[in-house]
Enzyme design. Structure first.
Site, PDB file in Angstrom:
ATOM      1  CB  CYS A   1      -1.345  -1.266   7.992  1.00  0.00           C
ATOM      2  SG  CYS A   1      -0.724  -0.608   6.434  1.00  0.00           S
TER       3      CYS A   1
ATOM      4  CB  CYS B   1       6.667   0.382   7.951  1.00  0.00           C
ATOM      5  SG  CYS B   1       6.083  -0.892   6.810  1.00  0.00           S
ATOM      6  CB  THR B   2       3.359  -3.370  10.923  1.00  0.00           C
ATOM      7  OG1 THR B   2       2.694  -3.439   9.646  1.00  0.00           O
ATOM      8  CG2 THR B   2       2.645  -2.346  11.796  1.00  0.00           C
ATOM      9  CG  HIS B   3       5.881  -5.110   5.916  1.00  0.00           C
ATOM     10  ND1 HIS B   3       4.622  -4.570   6.024  1.00  0.00           N
ATOM     11  CD2 HIS B   3       5.789  -6.103   5.000  1.00  0.00           C
ATOM     12  CE1 HIS B   3       3.803  -5.209   5.203  1.00  0.00           C
ATOM     13  NE2 HIS B   3       4.487  -6.137   4.573  1.00  0.00           N
TER      14      HIS B   3
ATOM     15  CE1 TYR C   1      -3.523  -2.537   0.396  1.00  0.00           C
ATOM     16  CE2 TYR C   1      -4.212  -1.332   2.353  1.00  0.00           C
ATOM     17  CZ  TYR C   1      -4.452  -2.310   1.410  1.00  0.00           C
ATOM     18  OH  TYR C   1      -5.598  -3.044   1.485  1.00  0.00           O
ATOM     19  N   GLY C   2       2.131   1.119   0.432  1.00  0.00           N
ATOM     20  CA  GLY C   2       2.968   2.270   0.766  1.00  0.00           C
ATOM     21  C   GLY C   2       3.130   3.319  -0.310  1.00  0.00           C
TER      22      GLY C   2
ATOM     23  CB  THR D   1       0.477   2.652   4.590  1.00  0.00           C
ATOM     24  OG1 THR D   1       1.878   2.394   4.725  1.00  0.00           O
ATOM     25  CG2 THR D   1       0.229   3.416   3.312  1.00  0.00           C
TER      26      THR D   1
HETATM   27  N1  DGL Z   1       2.955  -2.592   6.893  1.00  0.00           N
HETATM   28  C1  DGL Z   1       2.493  -1.378   6.323  1.00  0.00           C
HETATM   29  C2  DGL Z   1       2.768  -0.200   7.248  1.00  0.00           C
HETATM   30  O1  DGL Z   1       2.857  -0.363   8.451  1.00  0.00           O
HETATM   31  C3  DGL Z   1       2.913  -0.969   4.941  1.00  0.00           C
HETATM   32  C4  DGL Z   1       3.261  -1.961   3.956  1.00  0.00           C
HETATM   33  C5  DGL Z   1       2.879  -1.566   2.574  1.00  0.00           C
HETATM   34  O2  DGL Z   1       3.537  -0.717   1.957  1.00  0.00           O
HETATM   35  O3  DGL Z   1       1.879  -2.115   2.146  1.00  0.00           O
HETATM   36  O4  DGL Z   1       2.874   0.921   6.774  1.00  0.00           O
END
Ligand code: DGL
Length: 273
Positions: free
Chosen positions: A72, A191-193, A41-42, A74
């Site tokens: 998330c 960002c949770t990743h 989504y970023g 984003t």
């Molecule tokens: N995990 C998402 C966040 O915390 C973003 C990942 C994405 O770009 O979709 O922003």
């Protein structure tokens, strides 16, 4: 009627939050949904992230969820406010949707001695200025330096986060952040990743700079929220059960998920729209 707490992310990242929720609040049931078919989504527009996130929230409501966490940044940055202010009053006035930016901002300033913090995030989160606005409320004297890291999520979603190729982009974004200020002493992985890159980030971080991850912060904040809102807490079922859904292939999700969640999961496919 009580139902599980919904936990949403564009892909796998929200599992790093769910892992901490399960640790700190193991009594509750959770349904996780990763919109893997449409991740990341970023780099997507405000309108697109809002539309996708609203579809996901409606899906959780169809499952009976009374409380949904946008795990998330984003989605929290680009969709949460609209959903809370424009959609919820019409579609589900009694239900609640919470994000990860406010709880993180409420504590981030306490980690810094120099009064300079770094925010590592997606392009969307950085462009929304959500962290600047929230930090101004809670820590008006703290200087917030933001750095977009557009290559980090693709490296992580593609399982390349441990590979030598990732080093280039870790170092490059950290260099760009610290070129804004040498006084930064704490960086938030906004960002949770990003927790999956923590070992590499640590390796390139100037000495003495702390890495702050969101999982335990969000879990502690939810715990407090449920204590303060017993009327919401009693609508959240408590059998300690977990369910996982993805908008993409369930087998692929199962293979990747354990790196984020720390244990094997069983996933099902679902369509949103
Ligand atoms: N995990 C998402 C966040 O915390 C973003 C990942 C994405 O770009 O979709 O922003």
């Amino acid at each position: 009627m009580s139902a599980p707490i919904g936990v949403f992310d564009s892909g796998y990242g929200g599992l790093t939050i769910l892992k901490e929720l399960k640790k700190q609040l193991p009594q509750y049931d959770y349904i996780y949904l990763g919109d893997n078919a449409r991740a990341p989504y970023g780099t997507r527009s405000f309108e697109t992230v809002y539309q996708y996130t609203l579809e996901a929230v409606k899906w959780f409501f169809d499952q009976g969820c009374e409380l949904v966490i946008l795990a998330c940044n984003t989605a929290s940055a680009k969709a949460l406010r609209n959903i809370q202010q424009l959609d919820l009053p019409n579609i589900a006035p009694g239900k609640r949707v919470l994000g990860v930016i406010r709880p993180s901002s409420e504590v981030l300033g306490t980690f810094s001695k120099t009064g300079h913090v770094g925010i590592m995030a997606t392009v969307g989160t950085v462009q929304s200025d959500s962290y600047l606005m929230e930090m101004a409320k809670f820590f008006p004297k703290v200087n917030v330096h933001q750095q977009a890291c557009p290559m980090w999520v693709p490296l992580i979603e593609n399982g390349e986060y441990n590979q030598p190729g990732a080093d280039y982009f870790v170092k490059s974004y950290l260099d760009q952040l610290f070129s804004q200020s040498k006084d930064i002493d704490s960086i938030l992985l906004a960002c949770t990743h990003y927790p999956l890159l923590e070992a590499k980030i640590q390796a390139y971080l100037p000495k003495g700079v702390k890495i702050i991850s969101q999982g335990n912060i969000v879990a502690a904040s939810l715990s407090q929220y449920l204590d303060n809102h017993p009327e919401i807490a009693e609508k959240c079922s408590q059998k300690g059960q977990l369910q996982f859904f993805t908008t993409d292939n369930a087998e692929t999700f199962e293979k990747q998920a354990s790196a984020f969640f720390g244990q094997k999961v069983e996933a099902k496919h679902t369509d949103l729209a």
